[in-house]
Design an enzyme around this catalytic site. Structure first.
Site, PDB file in Angstrom:
ATOM      1  N   LYS A   1      27.449  24.363  75.391  1.00  0.00           N
ATOM      2  CA  LYS A   1      27.575  25.530  76.269  1.00  0.00           C
ATOM      3  C   LYS A   1      29.017  25.953  76.502  1.00  0.00           C
ATOM      4  CE  LYS A   1      23.221  25.019  76.341  1.00  0.00           C
ATOM      5  NZ  LYS A   1      22.476  25.672  75.273  1.00  0.00           N
TER       6      LYS A   1
ATOM      7  N   LYS B   1      31.211  30.065  89.026  1.00  0.00           N
ATOM      8  CA  LYS B   1      30.752  30.685  90.261  1.00  0.00           C
ATOM      9  C   LYS B   1      29.221  30.675  90.261  1.00  0.00           C
ATOM     10  CE  LYS B   1      31.229  33.585  93.858  1.00  0.00           C
ATOM     11  NZ  LYS B   1      31.925  33.128  95.090  1.00  0.00           N
ATOM     12  N   TYR B   2      28.611  30.329  91.397  1.00  0.00           N
ATOM     13  CA  TYR B   2      27.156  30.342  91.493  1.00  0.00           C
ATOM     14  C   TYR B   2      26.689  31.760  91.820  1.00  0.00           C
ATOM     15  CZ  TYR B   2      22.403  29.240  92.946  1.00  0.00           C
ATOM     16  OH  TYR B   2      21.036  29.217  93.061  1.00  0.00           O
TER      17      TYR B   2
ATOM     18  N   LYS C   1       9.282  28.564  82.259  1.00  0.00           N
ATOM     19  CA  LYS C   1       8.836  29.948  82.401  1.00  0.00           C
ATOM     20  C   LYS C   1       7.308  29.980  82.473  1.00  0.00           C
ATOM     21  CE  LYS C   1      12.743  31.502  79.643  1.00  0.00           C
ATOM     22  NZ  LYS C   1      13.177  31.805  78.253  1.00  0.00           N
TER      23      LYS C   1
ATOM     24  N   GLU D   1      20.630  35.119  76.490  1.00  0.00           N
ATOM     25  CA  GLU D   1      20.177  35.070  77.887  1.00  0.00           C
ATOM     26  C   GLU D   1      21.296  35.514  78.826  1.00  0.00           C
ATOM     27  OE1 GLU D   1      17.264  31.140  77.637  1.00  0.00           O
ATOM     28  OE2 GLU D   1      19.069  31.076  78.857  1.00  0.00           O
TER      29      GLU D   1
ATOM     30  N   ASN E   1      19.797  31.281  72.517  1.00  0.00           N
ATOM     31  CA  ASN E   1      18.789  30.454  71.852  1.00  0.00           C
ATOM     32  C   ASN E   1      18.711  30.873  70.398  1.00  0.00           C
ATOM     33  OD1 ASN E   1      18.014  29.238  74.339  1.00  0.00           O
ATOM     34  ND2 ASN E   1      16.933  31.117  74.810  1.00  0.00           N
TER      35      ASN E   1
ATOM     36  N   ARG F   1      16.428  30.308  68.075  1.00  0.00           N
ATOM     37  CA  ARG F   1      15.082  30.057  67.549  1.00  0.00           C
ATOM     38  C   ARG F   1      14.163  31.230  67.899  1.00  0.00           C
ATOM     39  NH1 ARG F   1      15.513  27.471  72.586  1.00  0.00           N
ATOM     40  NH2 ARG F   1      14.014  28.350  74.050  1.00  0.00           N
TER      41      ARG F   1
ATOM     42  N   ARG G   1       1.540  32.359  80.594  1.00  0.00           N
ATOM     43  CA  ARG G   1       1.391  31.083  79.879  1.00  0.00           C
ATOM     44  C   ARG G   1       0.249  30.287  80.507  1.00  0.00           C
ATOM     45  NH1 ARG G   1       7.241  28.546  78.206  1.00  0.00           N
ATOM     46  NH2 ARG G   1       8.307  30.523  77.762  1.00  0.00           N
TER      47      ARG G   1
HETATM   48  C1  MV4 Z   1      23.289  29.701  86.859  1.00  0.00           C
HETATM   49  C2  MV4 Z   1      22.677  30.175  88.034  1.00  0.00           C
HETATM   50  C3  MV4 Z   1      23.493  30.800  88.961  1.00  0.00           C
HETATM   51  N1  MV4 Z   1      24.810  30.910  88.729  1.00  0.00           N
HETATM   52  N2  MV4 Z   1      24.603  29.866  86.682  1.00  0.00           N
HETATM   53  C4  MV4 Z   1      19.422  27.518  85.069  1.00  0.00           C
HETATM   54  C5  MV4 Z   1      19.205  26.875  83.742  1.00  0.00           C
HETATM   55  C6  MV4 Z   1      20.431  27.118  82.949  1.00  0.00           C
HETATM   56  N3  MV4 Z   1      20.077  27.751  81.731  1.00  0.00           N
HETATM   57  C7  MV4 Z   1      21.309  27.989  83.788  1.00  0.00           C
HETATM   58  N4  MV4 Z   1      20.638  28.220  85.045  1.00  0.00           N
HETATM   59  C8  MV4 Z   1      21.248  28.882  86.048  1.00  0.00           C
HETATM   60  N5  MV4 Z   1      22.588  29.098  85.905  1.00  0.00           N
HETATM   61  C9  MV4 Z   1      25.333  30.441  87.603  1.00  0.00           C
HETATM   62  N6  MV4 Z   1      26.659  30.561  87.418  1.00  0.00           N
HETATM   63  C10 MV4 Z   1      21.317  30.012  88.195  1.00  0.00           C
HETATM   64  C11 MV4 Z   1      20.590  29.350  87.212  1.00  0.00           C
HETATM   65  C12 MV4 Z   1      19.183  29.209  87.470  1.00  0.00           C
HETATM   66  C13 MV4 Z   1      18.234  29.856  86.688  1.00  0.00           C
HETATM   67  C14 MV4 Z   1      18.588  30.646  85.592  1.00  0.00           C
HETATM   68  C15 MV4 Z   1      17.617  31.272  84.846  1.00  0.00           C
HETATM   69  C16 MV4 Z   1      16.275  31.117  85.169  1.00  0.00           C
HETATM   70  C17 MV4 Z   1      15.915  30.351  86.225  1.00  0.00           C
HETATM   71  C18 MV4 Z   1      16.873  29.707  87.004  1.00  0.00           C
HETATM   72  C19 MV4 Z   1      16.474  28.919  88.079  1.00  0.00           C
HETATM   73  C20 MV4 Z   1      17.418  28.282  88.819  1.00  0.00           C
HETATM   74  C21 MV4 Z   1      18.766  28.416  88.518  1.00  0.00           C
END
Ligand code: MV4
Length: 449
Positions: free
Chosen positions: A116, A201-202, A237, A275, A290, A292, A336
């Site tokens: 990543k 950052k979240y 999902k 994504e 992804n 695939r 699903r």
């Molecule tokens: C994040 C996020 C918020 N902020 N990154 C979840 C799995 C991984 N592929 C990345 N994910 C997330 N990354 C930042 N900076 C929130 C998630 C996340 C999420 C993302 C997509 C679909 C569902 C989710 C459920 C919880 C958290």
């Protein structure tokens, strides 16, 4: 074009691939474990090879056994489907070494997007928007706290080898950093044998919107519009749809262009998915790519009226794409159907299906490998079917889905059908008012049949 494709997978996707191969005049080879002898993919393929016992590590994940099946059947290509070896760079490389076409991108592309931090760095260089963060692995807690204060809390720690939420921790202040760091590192090490962690950052209450792309061997990349995958539980999902109810024409242009940039930056070959996280102001950020075909590809097939497996096989055979992008012509939703007990925390519910009747009628598609008297083995993924509906509008699509769910008869095991019925009744879902946190406050008590 290929003469014979070996399908290195099982279940509905193996069947899905066999169907397209037949339509293209390509011979098919199924591989199967001892637990799958009664599976439809074994029956419908031109040839079938039992490669080992039920355990995936001894069958669908066992590269030497699969390569032996390729050799004895004289297959000239391998389709990996999704899951199992689909994003295994070593497998892609071994196929290449044996002169067998791996239907997917090169080992190098798989590896690049599988890490990543490398993926994010590649996107920054390509000019694709990413979430502000460490732009590289974190060395220690002190460096992490410093960066967190620069970008501002909350932040999220992520494993560079991650995906599926493993090794992820949200941190809301300096005081929480140390514990989160150590537990993320430990989980990453246990899950991926790689404890590399980065921080960003979240993004609060994001939507998960992904773009389907396709690239050929001549550097052309096109997008096939988006899917909204925000309805998920613990990173699994459950419902996907296209177009996203949150999408605007302007945003699709911007995100589609970014997805194409992402693909072109690595000379992407094959079908792939870029994504994005999208916040409530419609800012979007690259999350992962992804490499695939995905479970949810049928919603795209239905809205753009193209067979994505066929496109995938064509580009693998060296046929160029037109380079044209596609916009949704209809609305499609996929539910699903898993062999799971919704009322008991989605606990797997394998066993014999005593009665099975799938919905039918205009705009209704069911992709499944199961049938009446089939036993769902306990060894693999619990998804037993995908119910895909299409209609002119989202409202009509939901009404059709409700009608189709009412027609679905699956007896002998518990399934997620009652959950989907409850979701389709939900006011916020019907309004398109949801994000990735939606199922955290959903009343699953409503899911009793
Ligand atoms: C994040 C996020 C918020 N902020 N990154 C979840 C799995 C991984 N592929 C990345 N994910 C997330 N990354 C930042 N900076 C929130 C998630 C996340 C999420 C993302 C997509 C679909 C569902 C989710 C459920 C919880 C958290």
């Amino acid at each position: 074009m290929f003469n014979k494709i070996l399908i290195a997978n099982r279940g509905e996707i193996a069947l899905r691939i066999i169907r397209t191969c037949k339509e293209m005049g390509i011979k098919t080879v199924a591989i199967y474990s001892k637990a799958d002898a009664e599976s439809l993919h074994v029956r419908f393929a031109d040839e079938a090879v039992c490669i080992g016992p039920a355990q995936s590590s001894e069958s669908y994940l066992n590269i030497p056994r699969i390569m032996a099946a390729v050799e004895i059947t004289n297959s000239d290509a391998v389709h990996p489907g999704y899951g199992f070896l689909a994003e295994n760079a070593v497998f892609a490389e071994i196929c290449k070494k044996y002169g067998v076409k791996f239907i997917g991108p090169t080992a190098e592309m798989i590896q690049k997007m599988g890490d990543k931090v490398t993926a994010k760095d590649t996107m920054i260089k390509a000019g694709v928007p990413v979430v502000p963060g460490s732009n590289g692995l974190l060395k220690d807690v002190a460096q992490g706290i410093k960066i967190a204060n620069q970008i501002g809390y909350p932040v999220i720690l992520k494993a560079t080898a991650g995906g599926g939420g493993k090794g992820m921790r949200i941190v809301r202040n300096d005081g929480e950093f140390d514990d989160a760091w150590h537990s993320a590192k430990q989980e990453a090490k246990a899950s991926f044998s790689n404890d590399g962690i980065y921080v960003e950052k979240y993004v609060e209450e994001p939507r998960h919107i992904e773009f389907q792309i396709v690239g050929d061997q001549f550097g052309n990349v096109a997008h096939l519009s988006e899917r909204d995958c925000s309805i998920q539980r613990r990173h699994q999902k459950l419902v996907e749809e296209s177009p996203s109810p949150f999408m605007t024409e302007k945003l699709r242009k911007k995100m589609g262009a970014a997805a194409i940039k992402a693909g072109k930056s690595i000379n992407y070959e094959g079908v792939g998915t870029v994504e994005f996280l999208v916040d409530k102001h419609r800012n979007f950020y690259f999350m992962e790519m992804n490499t695939r075909i995905q479970v949810e590809h049928p919603v795209t097939e239905e809205v753009i009226d193209h067979d994505l497996i066929k496109e995938q096989i064509k580009v693998a055979a060296g046929i160029p794409i037109t380079g044209k992008n596609y916009e949704p012509l209809l609305h499609a939703i996929e539910c699903r159907i898993n062999a799971e007990d919704v009322c008991n925390g989605f606990r797997p519910s394998p066993g014999k299906i005593t009665s099975f009747h799938s919905p039918k009628g205009h705009g209704v598609r069911v992709d499944t490998h199961v049938y009446s008297s089939y036993s769902v083995p306990p060894f693999y993924d619990s998804m037993i079917a995908k119910l895909i509906c299409k209609a002119q509008t989202r409202e009509e699509c939901i009404l059709k889905m409700q009608r189709a769910l009412d027609e679905f008869i699956i007896e002998g095991i518990k399934t997620t059908v009652p959950f989907h019925k409850a979701l389709m009744r939900n006011e916020d879902f019907r309004k398109g008012n949801f994000d990735t946190g939606f199922l955290n406050h959903f009343d699953f008590g409503e899911c009793k049949d």
